[in-house]
Design a protein around this motif. Structure first.
Motif, PDB file in Angstrom:
ATOM      1  N   THR A  63       0.791  -1.232   0.000  1.00 25.03           N
ATOM      2  CA  THR A  63       0.000   0.000   0.000  1.00 25.03           C
ATOM      3  C   THR A  63       0.825   1.284   0.000  1.00 25.03           C
ATOM      4  O   THR A  63       0.273   2.366  -0.034  1.00 25.03           O
ATOM      5  CB  THR A  63      -0.925   0.044   1.234  1.00 25.03           C
ATOM      6  OG1 THR A  63      -0.110   0.013   2.416  1.00 25.03           O
ATOM      7  CG2 THR A  63      -1.902  -1.120   1.232  1.00 25.03           C
ATOM      8  N   HIS A  64       2.150   1.155   0.054  1.00 31.03           N
ATOM      9  CA  HIS A  64       2.971   2.359   0.155  1.00 31.03           C
ATOM     10  C   HIS A  64       4.383   2.114  -0.371  1.00 31.03           C
ATOM     11  O   HIS A  64       4.801   0.986  -0.559  1.00 31.03           O
ATOM     12  CB  HIS A  64       3.062   2.806   1.627  1.00 31.03           C
ATOM     13  CG  HIS A  64       3.814   1.845   2.490  1.00 31.03           C
ATOM     14  ND1 HIS A  64       3.224   0.733   3.062  1.00 31.03           N
ATOM     15  CD2 HIS A  64       5.123   1.805   2.866  1.00 31.03           C
ATOM     16  CE1 HIS A  64       4.125   0.065   3.760  1.00 31.03           C
ATOM     17  NE2 HIS A  64       5.289   0.688   3.657  1.00 31.03           N
ATOM     18  N   ILE A  65       5.083   3.229  -0.577  1.00 31.28           N
ATOM     19  CA  ILE A  65       6.504   3.163  -0.853  1.00 31.28           C
ATOM     20  C   ILE A  65       7.203   3.496   0.456  1.00 31.28           C
ATOM     21  O   ILE A  65       6.801   4.416   1.173  1.00 31.28           O
ATOM     22  CB  ILE A  65       6.925   4.108  -2.001  1.00 31.28           C
ATOM     23  CG1 ILE A  65       8.372   3.846  -2.409  1.00 31.28           C
ATOM     24  CG2 ILE A  65       6.711   5.571  -1.653  1.00 31.28           C
ATOM     25  CD1 ILE A  65       8.750   4.441  -3.747  1.00 31.28           C
ATOM     26  N   GLY A  66       8.201   2.714   0.803  1.00 30.17           N
ATOM     27  CA  GLY A  66       8.955   2.940   2.026  1.00 30.17           C
ATOM     28  C   GLY A  66      10.275   3.605   1.701  1.00 30.17           C
ATOM     29  O   GLY A  66      10.933   3.259   0.723  1.00 30.17           O
ATOM     30  N   ILE A  67      10.632   4.582   2.528  1.00 31.66           N
ATOM     31  CA  ILE A  67      11.904   5.281   2.389  1.00 31.66           C
ATOM     32  C   ILE A  67      12.641   5.084   3.707  1.00 31.66           C
ATOM     33  O   ILE A  67      12.062   5.275   4.777  1.00 31.66           O
ATOM     34  CB  ILE A  67      11.688   6.780   2.103  1.00 31.66           C
ATOM     35  CG1 ILE A  67      10.788   6.947   0.869  1.00 31.66           C
ATOM     36  CG2 ILE A  67      13.023   7.497   1.909  1.00 31.66           C
ATOM     37  CD1 ILE A  67      10.223   8.336   0.720  1.00 31.66           C
ATOM     38  N   TYR A  68      13.909   4.733   3.616  1.00 30.83           N
ATOM     39  CA  TYR A  68      14.677   4.374   4.806  1.00 30.83           C
ATOM     40  C   TYR A  68      15.934   5.237   4.921  1.00 30.83           C
ATOM     41  O   TYR A  68      17.005   4.843   4.481  1.00 30.83           O
ATOM     42  CB  TYR A  68      15.028   2.884   4.776  1.00 30.83           C
ATOM     43  CG  TYR A  68      13.771   2.065   4.724  1.00 30.83           C
ATOM     44  CD1 TYR A  68      13.133   1.700   5.902  1.00 30.83           C
ATOM     45  CD2 TYR A  68      13.182   1.734   3.515  1.00 30.83           C
ATOM     46  CE1 TYR A  68      11.939   0.991   5.863  1.00 30.83           C
ATOM     47  CE2 TYR A  68      11.989   1.031   3.467  1.00 30.83           C
ATOM     48  CZ  TYR A  68      11.378   0.671   4.645  1.00 30.83           C
ATOM     49  OH  TYR A  68      10.190  -0.009   4.612  1.00 30.83           O
ATOM     50  N   PRO A  69      15.790   6.410   5.542  1.00 27.99           N
ATOM     51  CA  PRO A  69      16.940   7.291   5.714  1.00 27.99           C
ATOM     52  C   PRO A  69      17.669   7.085   7.041  1.00 27.99           C
ATOM     53  O   PRO A  69      18.709   7.694   7.269  1.00 27.99           O
ATOM     54  CB  PRO A  69      16.309   8.680   5.672  1.00 27.99           C
ATOM     55  CG  PRO A  69      14.962   8.474   6.309  1.00 27.99           C
ATOM     56  CD  PRO A  69      14.534   7.077   5.865  1.00 27.99           C
ATOM     57  N   GLY A  70      17.108   6.288   7.917  1.00 25.58           N
ATOM     58  CA  GLY A  70      17.688   6.069   9.238  1.00 25.58           C
ATOM     59  C   GLY A  70      16.956   6.848  10.316  1.00 25.58           C
ATOM     60  O   GLY A  70      16.266   7.831  10.049  1.00 25.58           O
ATOM     61  N   ALA A  71      17.111   6.385  11.546  1.00 26.20           N
ATOM     62  CA  ALA A  71      16.379   6.951  12.680  1.00 26.20           C
ATOM     63  C   ALA A  71      16.704   8.421  12.937  1.00 26.20           C
ATOM     64  O   ALA A  71      15.822   9.218  13.254  1.00 26.20           O
ATOM     65  CB  ALA A  71      16.656   6.126  13.936  1.00 26.20           C
ATOM     66  N   LYS A  72      17.957   8.793  12.795  1.00 21.06           N
ATOM     67  CA  LYS A  72      18.354  10.179  13.068  1.00 21.06           C
ATOM     68  C   LYS A  72      17.678  11.141  12.084  1.00 21.06           C
ATOM     69  O   LYS A  72      17.214  12.213  12.479  1.00 21.06           O
ATOM     70  CB  LYS A  72      19.879  10.309  13.005  1.00 21.06           C
ATOM     71  CG  LYS A  72      20.388  11.656  13.365  1.00 21.06           C
ATOM     72  CD  LYS A  72      20.260  11.922  14.850  1.00 21.06           C
ATOM     73  CE  LYS A  72      20.932  13.232  15.198  1.00 21.06           C
ATOM     74  NZ  LYS A  72      20.560  13.752  16.485  1.00 21.06           N
ATOM     75  N   ALA A  73      17.581  10.763  10.822  1.00 19.20           N
ATOM     76  CA  ALA A  73      16.921  11.609   9.825  1.00 19.20           C
ATOM     77  C   ALA A  73      15.433  11.768  10.148  1.00 19.20           C
ATOM     78  O   ALA A  73      14.880  12.861  10.009  1.00 19.20           O
ATOM     79  CB  ALA A  73      17.106  11.033   8.421  1.00 19.20           C
ATOM     80  N   ILE A  74      14.792  10.699  10.591  1.00 15.24           N
ATOM     81  CA  ILE A  74      13.377  10.772  10.964  1.00 15.24           C
ATOM     82  C   ILE A  74      13.209  11.774  12.107  1.00 15.24           C
ATOM     83  O   ILE A  74      12.284  12.583  12.115  1.00 15.24           O
ATOM     84  CB  ILE A  74      12.832   9.385  11.380  1.00 15.24           C
ATOM     85  CG1 ILE A  74      12.966   8.372  10.250  1.00 15.24           C
ATOM     86  CG2 ILE A  74      11.393   9.483  11.868  1.00 15.24           C
ATOM     87  CD1 ILE A  74      12.185   8.660   9.004  1.00 15.24           C
ATOM     88  N   GLU A  75      14.134  11.733  13.036  1.00 12.03           N
ATOM     89  CA  GLU A  75      14.093  12.652  14.179  1.00 12.03           C
ATOM     90  C   GLU A  75      14.296  14.100  13.717  1.00 12.03           C
ATOM     91  O   GLU A  75      13.550  14.995  14.110  1.00 12.03           O
ATOM     92  CB  GLU A  75      15.186  12.253  15.169  1.00 12.03           C
ATOM     93  CG  GLU A  75      15.216  13.042  16.442  1.00 12.03           C
ATOM     94  CD  GLU A  75      16.348  12.569  17.346  1.00 12.03           C
ATOM     95  OE1 GLU A  75      17.075  13.444  17.850  1.00 12.03           O
ATOM     96  OE2 GLU A  75      16.505  11.341  17.521  1.00 12.03           O
ATOM     97  N   VAL A  76      15.290  14.337  12.871  1.00 15.46           N
ATOM     98  CA  VAL A  76      15.609  15.683  12.389  1.00 15.46           C
ATOM     99  C   VAL A  76      14.449  16.278  11.587  1.00 15.46           C
ATOM    100  O   VAL A  76      14.153  17.468  11.707  1.00 15.46           O
ATOM    101  CB  VAL A  76      16.909  15.662  11.547  1.00 15.46           C
ATOM    102  CG1 VAL A  76      17.116  16.967  10.800  1.00 15.46           C
ATOM    103  CG2 VAL A  76      18.101  15.351  12.438  1.00 15.46           C
ATOM    104  N   PHE A  77      13.768  15.466  10.791  1.00 15.75           N
ATOM    105  CA  PHE A  77      12.689  15.947   9.920  1.00 15.75           C
ATOM    106  C   PHE A  77      11.297  15.643  10.488  1.00 15.75           C
ATOM    107  O   PHE A  77      10.316  15.625   9.753  1.00 15.75           O
ATOM    108  CB  PHE A  77      12.840  15.350   8.515  1.00 15.75           C
ATOM    109  CG  PHE A  77      14.024  15.904   7.781  1.00 15.75           C
ATOM    110  CD1 PHE A  77      13.925  17.096   7.078  1.00 15.75           C
ATOM    111  CD2 PHE A  77      15.254  15.260   7.819  1.00 15.75           C
ATOM    112  CE1 PHE A  77      15.023  17.624   6.406  1.00 15.75           C
ATOM    113  CE2 PHE A  77      16.364  15.781   7.163  1.00 15.75           C
ATOM    114  CZ  PHE A  77      16.245  16.965   6.456  1.00 15.75           C
ATOM    115  N   LYS A  78      11.213  15.436  11.780  1.00 13.69           N
ATOM    116  CA  LYS A  78       9.963  15.049  12.436  1.00 13.69           C
ATOM    117  C   LYS A  78       8.806  15.993  12.093  1.00 13.69           C
ATOM    118  O   LYS A  78       7.708  15.539  11.764  1.00 13.69           O
ATOM    119  CB  LYS A  78      10.181  14.994  13.950  1.00 13.69           C
ATOM    120  CG  LYS A  78       8.988  14.502  14.728  1.00 13.69           C
ATOM    121  CD  LYS A  78       9.344  14.223  16.172  1.00 13.69           C
ATOM    122  CE  LYS A  78       9.472  15.512  16.951  1.00 13.69           C
ATOM    123  NZ  LYS A  78       9.654  15.296  18.395  1.00 13.69           N
TER     124      LYS A  78
END
Length: 119
Positions: A63-78
């Protein structure tokens, strides 16, 4: 009988249905724009851009495309990612939504810059 895993981005993308192919080709193109010197490989079963270290992965799901930049990137771009489903290190963009191209490119550039610093 086992199915051989894809070895290239092209093989990975061509195995998907048409809707997924469209998103995957878009993703590949927009990442190439901002990571022109990065190399391509299949890592963890996903298309991956890398330069000595992995920079960013992406993959097709039901149902989606997954993008995996890493946990720190998710935190920075929250803040910028509030409208998307995320988890530690993953962003999920439903196929019915357009890809947030500028956001994805900003995240990819951040990953590239920060991976270089990790040396």
């Amino acid at each position: 009988m086992t199915i051989e895993k894809p070895k290239t981005f092209q093989e990975y993308i061509e195995r998907q249905d048409e809707t997924k192919k469209e998103y995957l080709y878009q993703m590949e193109a927009l990442l190439k724009e901002v990571l022109p010197d990065a190399k391509e490989k299949i890592s963890w079963g996903m298309p991956t851009f890398y330069m000595e270290k992995n920079i960013i992965h992406f993959a097709a799901f039901k149902t989606h495309i997954g993008i995996y930049p890493g946990a720190k990137a998710i935190e920075v771009f929250k803040e910028e990612l509030q409208e998307y489903s995320t988890s530690k290190g993953a962003i999920r963009i439903p196929y019915q939504d357009p890809l947030p191209k500028k956001l994805i490119q900003m995240i990819a550039l951040w990953c590239y810059t920060n991976r270089k610093k990790e040396k």
